[in-house]
Design a protein around this motif. Structure first.
Motif, PDB file in Angstrom:
ATOM      1  N   UNK A 275       0.833  -1.210   0.000  1.00 43.18           N
ATOM      2  CA  UNK A 275       0.000   0.000   0.000  1.00 43.18           C
ATOM      3  C   UNK A 275       0.864   1.254   0.000  1.00 43.18           C
ATOM      4  N   UNK A 276       1.945   1.231   0.762  1.00 43.11           N
ATOM      5  CA  UNK A 276       2.852   2.380   0.806  1.00 43.11           C
ATOM      6  C   UNK A 276       3.519   2.603  -0.547  1.00 43.11           C
ATOM      7  N   UNK A 277       3.919   1.531  -1.187  1.00 36.42           N
ATOM      8  CA  UNK A 277       4.544   1.633  -2.503  1.00 36.42           C
ATOM      9  C   UNK A 277       3.564   2.212  -3.509  1.00 36.42           C
ATOM     10  N   UNK A 278       2.358   1.728  -3.490  1.00 36.66           N
ATOM     11  CA  UNK A 278       1.335   2.210  -4.426  1.00 36.66           C
ATOM     12  C   UNK A 278       1.103   3.709  -4.252  1.00 36.66           C
ATOM     13  N   UNK A 279       1.187   4.187  -3.012  1.00 37.07           N
ATOM     14  CA  UNK A 279       0.954   5.606  -2.738  1.00 37.07           C
ATOM     15  C   UNK A 279       2.090   6.486  -3.257  1.00 37.07           C
ATOM     16  N   UNK A 280       3.285   5.926  -3.433  1.00 36.04           N
ATOM     17  CA  UNK A 280       4.431   6.723  -3.893  1.00 36.04           C
ATOM     18  C   UNK A 280       4.499   6.854  -5.415  1.00 36.04           C
ATOM     19  N   UNK A 281       3.754   6.036  -6.124  1.00 35.94           N
ATOM     20  CA  UNK A 281       3.834   6.037  -7.581  1.00 35.94           C
ATOM     21  C   UNK A 281       3.068   7.213  -8.187  1.00 35.94           C
ATOM     22  N   UNK A 282       3.473   7.684  -9.357  1.00 29.98           N
ATOM     23  CA  UNK A 282       2.748   8.767 -10.033  1.00 29.98           C
ATOM     24  C   UNK A 282       1.324   8.336 -10.370  1.00 29.98           C
ATOM     25  N   UNK A 283       0.467   9.327 -10.629  1.00 32.39           N
ATOM     26  CA  UNK A 283      -0.934   9.031 -10.925  1.00 32.39           C
ATOM     27  C   UNK A 283      -1.090   8.210 -12.199  1.00 32.39           C
ATOM     28  N   UNK A 284      -0.149   8.369 -13.119  1.00 27.76           N
ATOM     29  CA  UNK A 284      -0.257   7.647 -14.387  1.00 27.76           C
ATOM     30  C   UNK A 284       0.399   6.273 -14.341  1.00 27.76           C
ATOM     31  N   UNK A 285       0.687   5.788 -13.147  1.00 24.70           N
ATOM     32  CA  UNK A 285       1.291   4.466 -12.985  1.00 24.70           C
ATOM     33  C   UNK A 285       0.439   3.631 -12.036  1.00 24.70           C
ATOM     34  N   UNK A 286       0.089   2.420 -12.470  1.00 27.77           N
ATOM     35  CA  UNK A 286      -0.763   1.535 -11.670  1.00 27.77           C
ATOM     36  C   UNK A 286       0.013   0.299 -11.242  1.00 27.77           C
ATOM     37  N   UNK A 287      -0.377  -0.237 -10.083  1.00 28.40           N
ATOM     38  CA  UNK A 287       0.271  -1.432  -9.553  1.00 28.40           C
ATOM     39  C   UNK A 287      -0.808  -2.474  -9.289  1.00 28.40           C
ATOM     40  N   UNK A 288      -0.592  -3.676  -9.796  1.00 32.28           N
ATOM     41  CA  UNK A 288      -1.602  -4.731  -9.705  1.00 32.28           C
ATOM     42  C   UNK A 288      -0.938  -6.056  -9.372  1.00 32.28           C
TER      43      UNK A 288
ATOM     44  N   UNK B 246       9.175   7.367 -18.507  1.00 31.20           N
ATOM     45  CA  UNK B 246       9.536   6.067 -17.947  1.00 31.20           C
ATOM     46  C   UNK B 246      10.428   6.209 -16.721  1.00 31.20           C
ATOM     47  N   UNK B 247      11.366   7.101 -16.821  1.00 29.62           N
ATOM     48  CA  UNK B 247      12.307   7.320 -15.712  1.00 29.62           C
ATOM     49  C   UNK B 247      11.565   7.734 -14.444  1.00 29.62           C
ATOM     50  N   UNK B 248      10.589   8.615 -14.596  1.00 26.09           N
ATOM     51  CA  UNK B 248       9.834   9.100 -13.436  1.00 26.09           C
ATOM     52  C   UNK B 248       8.938   8.045 -12.818  1.00 26.09           C
ATOM     53  N   UNK B 249       8.596   7.002 -13.594  1.00 27.51           N
ATOM     54  CA  UNK B 249       7.759   5.931 -13.070  1.00 27.51           C
ATOM     55  C   UNK B 249       8.574   4.897 -12.303  1.00 27.51           C
ATOM     56  N   UNK B 250       9.805   4.666 -12.735  1.00 26.98           N
ATOM     57  CA  UNK B 250      10.650   3.655 -12.101  1.00 26.98           C
ATOM     58  C   UNK B 250      11.335   4.195 -10.843  1.00 26.98           C
ATOM     59  N   UNK B 251      11.704   5.457 -10.862  1.00 28.28           N
ATOM     60  CA  UNK B 251      12.465   6.040  -9.749  1.00 28.28           C
ATOM     61  C   UNK B 251      11.796   5.880  -8.383  1.00 28.28           C
ATOM     62  N   UNK B 252      10.466   6.113  -8.247  1.00 26.51           N
ATOM     63  CA  UNK B 252       9.851   5.962  -6.918  1.00 26.51           C
ATOM     64  C   UNK B 252      10.054   4.572  -6.316  1.00 26.51           C
TER      65      UNK B 252
END
Length: 225
Positions: free
Chosen positions: A84-97, A134-140
């Motif tokens: 849940x914490x990881x999901x909260x750190x990701x940008x809005x345009x990135x989803x985790x499933x 892409x870089x901004x999605x992986x960095x978090x």
């Protein structure tokens, strides 16, 4: 007048009369047996399981729409709180499933994302990046991984139809952003200012062709290094 005494003869019985056997006690009630629990049949359970699987496959397909990168993260050992914490750190345009490999594999079958097959091992969480950044999605995730001291790494990723192994993620993590590409493009144009203005004022289609040509040039230069 003689008075006759009427007598009534009761039939003999082997069971003596008693208030319990011949009279209903209003304060007495029989014990109530609990109703047996009715378990769903095997066919019902199978139907429910099949429906959930179909919903998961459909969810993955929806996430693949306008997706630029799909990456797998080794999920084993993650706690619910960490996820849940990881999901909260990701940008809005990135989803985790979180989904089974078999269901994800079914969703990506016969698509460009089928190149993700090599990382269909173990437990994975799936990162869908709906952005060119892409870089901004992986960095978090890298920051989160370092803060929590997690050994969980990427299992692999697909970008533009190509599969990237975990050791190849450096290419994705150092990929220039759109703003950086524009900056390099303008810096590379050594023509007079009027020519630059003319290029930027050209029709959108022509400008896109120029940008694509320059990006291709950068990729060829990076590949040659």
């Amino acid at each position: 007048m003689e008075t006759a005494l009427l007598s009534t003869t009761f039939p003999s019985s082997s069971h003596p009369l008693s208030s319990q056997t011949h009279f209903k006690n209003p304060f007495y009630s029989l014990p109530i047996k609990p109703h047996p629990q009715i378990k769903p049949s095997t066919s019902i359970r199978s139907a429910i399981s099949r429906t959930k699987k179909e919903e998961t496959v459909e969810t993955v397909k929806q996430q693949l729409e306008n997706c630029h990168l799909l990456a797998g993260i080794k999920y084993k050992g993650f706690t619910v709180q960490q996820f849940q914490q990881l999901r909260a750190t990701l940008p809005e345009n990135t989803s985790l499933l979180v989904a089974k490999n078999t269901l994800v594999l079914k969703a990506i079958e016969n698509t460009e994302w089928e190149a993700l097959k090599p990382c269909m091992k173990g437990m994975n969480a799936w990162m869908f990046v709906h952005s060119e950044e892409i870089q901004g999605a992986i960095k978090p995730y890298r920051v989160f991984q370092k803060e929590k001291k997690l050994e969980n790494d990427f299992a692999g990723a697909v970008f533009e139809g190509n599969f990237y192994k975990p050791e190849e993620f450096k290419v994705l993590e150092t990929m220039p952003t759109r703003a950086e590409v524009y900056s390099k493009l303008l810096g590379a144009l050594k023509s007079p200012a009027s020519a630059v203005v003319g290029t930027l004022q050209a029709p959108a289609r022509d400008l896109v062709m120029v940008l694509k040509a320059y990006v291709k040039k950068l990729e060829e230069e990076s590949g040659g290094q």
